[in-house]
Design an enzyme around this catalytic site. Structure first.
Site, PDB file in Angstrom:
ATOM      1  N   ASN A 136      25.421   7.216  -3.121  1.00 48.50           N
ATOM      2  CA  ASN A 136      26.212   8.367  -2.674  1.00 48.50           C
ATOM      3  C   ASN A 136      27.353   7.943  -1.754  1.00 48.50           C
ATOM      4  O   ASN A 136      27.274   6.947  -1.045  1.00 48.50           O
ATOM      5  CB  ASN A 136      25.322   9.420  -1.997  1.00 48.50           C
ATOM      6  CG  ASN A 136      24.425   8.855  -0.900  1.00 48.50           C
ATOM      7  OD1 ASN A 136      23.905   7.754  -1.015  1.00 48.50           O
ATOM      8  ND2 ASN A 136      24.255   9.619   0.160  1.00 48.50           N
ATOM      9  N   GLU A 175      30.132   9.627   1.061  1.00 51.81           N
ATOM     10  CA  GLU A 175      30.667  10.725   1.891  1.00 51.81           C
ATOM     11  C   GLU A 175      31.769  10.106   2.737  1.00 51.81           C
ATOM     12  O   GLU A 175      31.596   9.011   3.253  1.00 51.81           O
ATOM     13  CB  GLU A 175      29.570  11.252   2.829  1.00 51.81           C
ATOM     14  CG  GLU A 175      28.333  11.719   2.105  1.00 51.81           C
ATOM     15  CD  GLU A 175      27.072  11.591   2.969  1.00 51.81           C
ATOM     16  OE1 GLU A 175      27.181  11.159   4.142  1.00 51.81           O
ATOM     17  OE2 GLU A 175      26.001  11.908   2.453  1.00 51.81           O
ATOM     18  N   HIS A 183      27.759  12.035  -5.527  1.00 56.49           N
ATOM     19  CA  HIS A 183      26.307  11.872  -5.500  1.00 56.49           C
ATOM     20  C   HIS A 183      25.939  10.585  -6.256  1.00 56.49           C
ATOM     21  O   HIS A 183      26.689  10.107  -7.109  1.00 56.49           O
ATOM     22  CB  HIS A 183      25.627  13.077  -6.145  1.00 56.49           C
ATOM     23  CG  HIS A 183      25.842  14.353  -5.382  1.00 56.49           C
ATOM     24  ND1 HIS A 183      24.839  15.257  -5.129  1.00 56.49           N
ATOM     25  CD2 HIS A 183      26.956  14.866  -4.794  1.00 56.49           C
ATOM     26  CE1 HIS A 183      25.318  16.276  -4.427  1.00 56.49           C
ATOM     27  NE2 HIS A 183      26.608  16.066  -4.217  1.00 56.49           N
ATOM     28  N   GLU A 203      23.877   9.886  -8.625  1.00 52.33           N
ATOM     29  CA  GLU A 203      23.818   9.985 -10.077  1.00 52.33           C
ATOM     30  C   GLU A 203      25.226   9.964 -10.670  1.00 52.33           C
ATOM     31  O   GLU A 203      25.492   9.292 -11.673  1.00 52.33           O
ATOM     32  CB  GLU A 203      23.112  11.302 -10.496  1.00 52.33           C
ATOM     33  CG  GLU A 203      21.660  11.397 -10.083  1.00 52.33           C
ATOM     34  CD  GLU A 203      21.449  11.972  -8.688  1.00 52.33           C
ATOM     35  OE1 GLU A 203      22.330  11.792  -7.809  1.00 52.33           O
ATOM     36  OE2 GLU A 203      20.397  12.596  -8.480  1.00 52.33           O
ATOM     37  N   CYS A 211      19.635  16.710  -7.240  1.00 49.81           N
ATOM     38  CA  CYS A 211      19.963  18.055  -6.767  1.00 49.81           C
ATOM     39  C   CYS A 211      20.519  18.877  -7.934  1.00 49.81           C
ATOM     40  O   CYS A 211      20.804  18.348  -9.018  1.00 49.81           O
ATOM     41  CB  CYS A 211      20.982  17.969  -5.636  1.00 49.81           C
ATOM     42  SG  CYS A 211      22.641  17.546  -6.176  1.00 49.81           S
ATOM     43  N   CYS A 219      23.795  17.639  -9.483  1.00 53.02           N
ATOM     44  CA  CYS A 219      23.682  16.469 -10.375  1.00 53.02           C
ATOM     45  C   CYS A 219      23.050  16.839 -11.711  1.00 53.02           C
ATOM     46  O   CYS A 219      23.404  16.280 -12.748  1.00 53.02           O
ATOM     47  CB  CYS A 219      22.886  15.358  -9.703  1.00 53.02           C
ATOM     48  SG  CYS A 219      23.817  14.599  -8.362  1.00 53.02           S
TER      49      CYS A 219
END
Ligand code: ZN
Length: 296
Positions: free
Chosen positions: A90, A92, A103, A105, A130, A133
């Site tokens: 991930n 950010e 994310h 994935e 989530c 995803c």
């Protein structure tokens, strides 16, 4: 770009495997994935099943996370149709709104896609996907065959995790993410950063807005990382081209601080534009990055 591998992730692995893994990952050529040949060699040294070995690699993939907001490290491992195996983690970016997050994935899948894969056989993730995803994966061309593996669970199909789904077919769209067809935009240039951005545009998946687009990022060392736009039927899980390029750069062990310039190229007749978000995200990373914009 040399990558370090934490000794704590190697200590439970057979010695010969740990040695070969270290040798591959610390070579200058390693950019965050194993060729099919490398992977099969590592697997044979592991004395594990394929699933067990991918689960064992997850903590290493998760160390690639760039997650200064959540400090929540997610790792993913995607096997492409060629048999190559791709890390994902991930991303950010501090100072940038959360909808610009990548994310794990999305990271592993777009990583495989940017290396020319035309399908994902399986994806292994250290946390349950989530909703965002699950929806992102519902755009894939081989979604019915895709196997999703989590620790201590049976392998899932996406339909197990996303029943009664909404997808491209609901909008009468027949193309899918990772389909191998290319667009044919032409622009004559001998600038490598522009050429890479246009190649990325020609690979992009944007059937809902026709905003075929690509980004290339150049680093201080002169390396170029290019990303294609990956659009989604539910719109919000779409992955912008800048994020796809940033993902490749980080997985290769490069640093955002080393980006010196960027090129964004997009279809002039699309029904939206990445220009404002690309400018603002690059500005948050480093105001000195120069952005060149081409509209074809
Ligand atoms: Zn997610």
């Amino acid at each position: 770009m040399t990558q370090h591998i934490h000794s704590e992730h190697l200590k439970n692995l057979p010695e010969a495997l740990a040695a070969q893994l270290t040798s591959i990952m610390q070579s200058d050529e390693f950019t965050g994935y194993f060729s099919a040949t490398q992977y099969q060699s590592l697997l044979s040294l592991s004395n594990m099943t394929d699933t067990e070995f991918k689960l064992a690699l997850l903590p290493i993939a998760a160390t690639r996370a760039y997650c200064g907001i959540s400090n929540f490290h997610v790792g993913a491992i995607a096997e492409g149709s060629s048999g190559n195996v791709y890390f994902g983690a991930n991303i950010e970016i501090p100072g940038v709104q959360l909808n610009q997050t990548v994310h794990a994935e999305q990271s592993a899948i777009s990583h495989a896609w940017m290396h020319g894969e035309d399908g994902i056989k399986n994806i292994t993730i250290n946390h349950t996907p989530c909703g965002h995803c699950r929806q992102f994966m519902n755009e894939l061309n081989n979604v019915d065959q895709l196997s999703i593996q989590l620790p201590n669970r049976p392998a899932y199909k996406l339909a197990d995790l996303l029943p009664d789904s909404f997808g491209p077919k609901d909008l009468d769209i027949s193309s899918r993410l990772m389909d191998s067809q290319r667009h044919e935009y032409q622009f004559t240039t001998d600038d490598l950063a522009q050429i890479k951005a246009i190649q990325a545009l020609n690979q992009s998946h944007a059937p809902y807005t026709q905003n075929h687009s690509g980004v290339s990022l150049q680093t201080q060392a002169g390396d170029i990382f290019a990303g294609s736009y990956a659009e989604n039927a539910a719109f919000n899980p779409s992955l912008p081209p800048l994020q796809v390029a940033i993902n490749l750069l980080l997985l290769a062990g490069e640093k955002l601080e080393h980006i010196t310039s960027a090129v964004l190229v997009e279809n002039a007749n699309g029904s939206m534009s990445h220009l404002a978000e690309t400018q603002s995200t690059l500005e948050a990373i480093n105001p000195d990055i120069t952005l060149e914009y081409l509209s074809l």
